[in-house]
Design an enzyme around this catalytic site. Sequence first.
Site, PDB file in Angstrom:
ATOM      1  N   GLY A   1       1.494   5.737   0.430  1.00 19.65           N
ATOM      2  CA  GLY A   1       2.114   5.641  -0.885  1.00 19.65           C
ATOM      3  C   GLY A   1       2.350   6.977  -1.541  1.00 19.65           C
ATOM      4  O   GLY A   1       3.242   7.119  -2.384  1.00 19.65           O
TER       5      GLY A   1
ATOM      6  N   ASP B   1       5.588   1.907   5.025  1.00 21.03           N
ATOM      7  CA  ASP B   1       6.445   1.313   4.003  1.00 21.03           C
ATOM      8  C   ASP B   1       6.803   2.393   2.992  1.00 21.03           C
ATOM      9  O   ASP B   1       6.913   3.561   3.349  1.00 21.03           O
ATOM     10  CB  ASP B   1       5.772   0.090   3.366  1.00 21.03           C
TER      11      ASP B   1
ATOM     12  N   GLY C   1      -1.879   4.032  -1.140  1.00 22.91           N
ATOM     13  CA  GLY C   1      -2.102   2.934  -2.068  1.00 22.91           C
ATOM     14  C   GLY C   1      -3.571   2.538  -2.099  1.00 22.91           C
ATOM     15  O   GLY C   1      -4.363   2.954  -1.257  1.00 22.91           O
TER      16      GLY C   1
ATOM     17  N   GLU D   1      -0.379   4.060   8.782  1.00 16.64           N
ATOM     18  CA  GLU D   1      -0.545   2.610   8.636  1.00 16.64           C
ATOM     19  C   GLU D   1      -0.914   1.880   9.917  1.00 16.64           C
ATOM     20  O   GLU D   1      -1.637   0.871   9.865  1.00 16.64           O
ATOM     21  CB  GLU D   1       0.745   2.014   8.050  1.00 16.64           C
TER      22      GLU D   1
END
Length: 359
Positions: free
Chosen positions: A119, A150, A71, A142
């Site tokens: 992402g 996520d 992301g 992360e």
Amino acid sequence: MEDGNVEHNDVLIERSGQLGHLVLNRPQAMNALNHAMVKAVAQALDEWETDDGVATVLISGAGERGLCAGGDIVSIYHDARTGGNSSEQFWRDEYHLNARIKRYPKPIVTLMDGVVLGGGVGISAHASHRIVTERSRIGMPETGIGFVPDVGGTYLLSRAPGEMGTHAGLTGSMVSGADAIAMGMASHYVDSGLLPTLVAELAERNASTVVARYGQLPPESALGKQRWWIDEAYAPDCVETILERLARVGDPAATAAAEKIAAKSPTAVAVTLAALRRARLQPSLEAGLNQELRVSLRALRWPDFAEGIRAQLVDKDRNPQWSPASAAEVPHDVVEGAFADLGDRELNLTAPDQDTDMQ
């Protein structure tokens, strides 16, 4: 298809025969996903679902470096520093897209070639046909920026054989294409030189037939060969105990893993371990994504999140000052609080007909 929300053609939307092709087109940023890109992909999927001229959807990345590096973290960093809420809407739309990809009624082929992080995993590893190559480097890094996997990452990692997913999640390490197949995060291994021909055939032929034709026996998973120590060392539900077991293994790879984990955000590592254990018990990707939104919104306010992004991507001094500084100091209520219900801010995704995913 036109989409006024996409600037500089960040997603190229193409048609060839019966193939709808989405190209993530930010090569200068390794195709990192921004909010407009997420909305553009979602809109294309909506339109193509009822278009009888589209039999297969393909998702790939522009440039030679990889599908997607994750992301657009820097914009989230500014949101975290200013106490904004733009990240929340981005995550909501992104997680809806992750679930949409998994449940899409037509085949979705994703080219997980080169670097696929964060992402990028969310937009590819939930598809029906997930192709890796000898160049694939896949990871959920992360914990290195004070965040937690996520985009369905905890759901995917929790379902890898043994403790391979726990190892990858806590260390934030990238794995090979062969490892990704062994972990269940990819479905087919194809030589990168064959991808252009494969894509051309998708325009004319059945996706499963084409992908099976080009699929090859992957090399042996290097990570799989290390399960003799991975499964034992990562079995506990306590980070400190895991670090102690890794130190006792006596293998250089285990020692390196312990050093990697110790360098990550202690808070993020503790919450990631708890998230993976909880994700194992969840019946569907949707349930996993609901949990991940709770954690993501709590992590956005952790000091470690802004500090981790600053150290890795803004100032780039690679010297984050974590608070607290060790696993032993992470408060239990911070870990438990990360999973607390969000009330009217819950994501509330449900699997179709309350069905559950195959284990």
